[in-house]
Enzyme design. Structure first.
Site, short mmCIF file in Angstrom:
data_model
loop_
_atom_site.label_atom_id
_atom_site.label_comp_id
_atom_site.label_asym_id
_atom_site.label_seq_id
_atom_site.Cartn_x
_atom_site.Cartn_y
_atom_site.Cartn_z
CB CYS A 81 -1.00 -0.02 1.15
SG CYS A 81 -2.34 1.16 0.94
CG HIS A 183 -4.23 -3.57 2.39
ND1 HIS A 183 -3.32 -3.12 3.32
CD2 HIS A 183 -4.73 -2.46 1.79
CE1 HIS A 183 -3.29 -1.80 3.31
NE2 HIS A 183 -4.14 -1.36 2.38
CD GLU A 185 -2.30 -6.45 4.86
OE1 GLU A 185 -1.61 -6.95 3.96
OE2 GLU A 185 -2.50 -5.23 4.97
#
Lengths: 203, 255
Positions: A81, A183, A185
């Protein structure tokens, strides 16, 4: 044991990144740290970032910045990011911010209109422009989770692109660096695969 | 194409337990927010919202623990709302693993709080929850209400969402208190009016009773995301079914 250090400079959802890496780690130790010695001993580096890019750059103290630049010269590095955006040449956010100039490209504001909301928030398709070890076992045009208001439209290091109103670069790569606008995650199974590939990556 | 439209199941949590009825088969503990979040994740939920409705502020540690447990096992975005009063509350929630926090009453009582929160943590994690009620006798006009709709504020919903957007909100969670719990569908006039007047995403909430309502929220209301609780809790519909229905109607979704 492979040591993976997630750089903790006060900006980024480190908990999420750390937990996701731990969930796929087998032989690796995941360390969240801002300690320069830890960074020097790291085998791999994760460079996260959320919020405004000016704040992120400011949070990266001069001292730490030098260590980071030194350590990401050769070690496998994953930038996420705003971490990705910081590696580019510059951003027009916050009236213009200089980047670390490691990857080619500039960051510009995403333009909203009747159909395009900004921030670009949610799941979108990532189209691969070429192959890479970190994309192993991930089908082309898989969905990943994005949250950002600025993006990179053009880069000679482009690896993948995504469309939100128009195409932008959603992943970049150069030598030991892999950088994503989304992202992993927060991107469920495909995101965890990408993290697993990062842990398995040797250069 | 652009970004997919999202389906967001909402968990109402009281003292660490999911309330307002969850009725799943094949789930060990139907009150456990972690179990339910995992279930929604498996079914293809795009995000999860957890609303802490615990009245007492003393059980805050339980909330943080729940957030941490969900975030350790579910790798999709997690928004947490309810009782978010100050910068420290936000910091602790984000550290516990929340990706976004939702601010409601505290924003109305102190709009500068939205600004301070967005400046400190970035717009991407600040959701402003707006509870709206139609103004008596005025067509196409809504006011912001607080305390579950009991307190009218006389603040115009459209003006309010524009203001908090300028203050740095990254997203609006818009609940029609006229429709909430009715199963009659979203107030799409409200959704469309708000969505059309701000550049940030609007999540429609309140009133979902069937899958067509979800589709209408996006096609008629113009919402970027739809939030529902009871239709998913009671297994009336699975999230996978909801996504299939949305896709069949021509809406781009993640499947």
């Amino acid at each position: 044991m492979t040591r993976v250090v997630v750089i903790d400079y006060g900006m980024g959802n480190l908990h999420s990144v750390g937990k996701a890496l731990e969930s796929v780690a087998e032989f690796e130790r995941v360390i969240i740290s801002s300690d320069k010695e830890q960074l020097k001993q790291a085998d791999k580096i994760v460079f996260p970032g959320v919020g405004a890019i000016k704040d992120c750059m400011a949070a990266l103290s001069l001292d730490l910045r030098e260590t980071v630049l030194e350590q990401i010269k050769n070690k496998p590095t994953l930038a996420i990011c705003v971490g990705m955006q910081m590696l580019l040449e510059s951003s027009e956010e916050n009236d213009g911010v200089e980047g670390l100039n490691i990857l080619n490209g500039k960051i510009t504001k995403i333009k909203s209109n009747d159909h395009i909301k900004v921030p670009h928030m949610g799941w979108n398709k990532v189209k691969f422009l070429k192959d890479h070890f970190l994309l192993r076992n991930i089908p082309d045009s898989s969905f990943f989770y994005f949250v950002h208001s600025y993006c990179c439209l053009e880069s000679s290091d482009a690896l993948a692109e995504t469309e939100h109103g128009r195409n932008f670069i959603s992943a970049l790569e150069k030598d030991n660096i892999f950088a994503v606008q989304f992202h992993p995650e927060k991107s469920q199974a495909e995101g965890l695969k990408l993290y697993k590939n990062f842990l398995d990556w040797s250069i | 194409m652009s970004v997919s439209k999202r389906i967001i199941p909402c968990l109402d949590v009281d003292k660490g337990r999911v309330v307002k009825g969850v009725n799943f088969l094949n789930i060990r503990d139907a009150g456990d927010p972690v179990e339910i979040a995992k279930r929604y994740d498996n079914e293809g939920a795009d995000e999860i919202t957890m609303l802490d409705i615990t009245a007492s502020h003393e059980t805050r540690d339980t909330t943080y623990k729940t957030v941490e447990d969900i975030a350790s096992q579910v790798f999709i975005p997690l928004t947490v709302g309810g009782g978010v009063r100050n910068i420290d509350d936000i910091k602790t929630l984000l550290r516990s693993g929340a990706d976004k926090v939702s601010i409601n009453t505290s924003a109305v009582e102190n709009p500068d709080f939205v600004k301070a929160a967005a400046d400190k943590f970035g717009s991407q994690c600040i959701v402003v929850a707006v509870d709206a009620k139609a103004r008596n006798g005025e067509e196409g006009s809504w006011e912001v209400v607080t305390y579950g709709g009991r307190n009218r504020t006389n603040i115009d919903v459209v003006e309010w969402t524009q203001q908090v957007q300028e203050y740095g909100a990254g997203e609006i969670l818009l609940t029609s208190m006229d429709r909430d719990g009715t199963k009659e569908g979203f107030d799409n006039n409200l959704v469309s009016k708000v969505s059309g007047s701000i550049p940030i995403p609007v999540i429609a909430s309140g009133g979902v009773g069937n899958l067509d309502h979800l589709i209408d929220g996006i096609k008629i209301g113009g919402a970027e995301a739809v939030l529902a609780a009871s239709i998913f809790h009671f297994s009336e519909y699975s999230i996978a079914e909801a996504k299939e229905a949305m896709r069949a109607s021509g809406i781009e979704v993640r499947i």
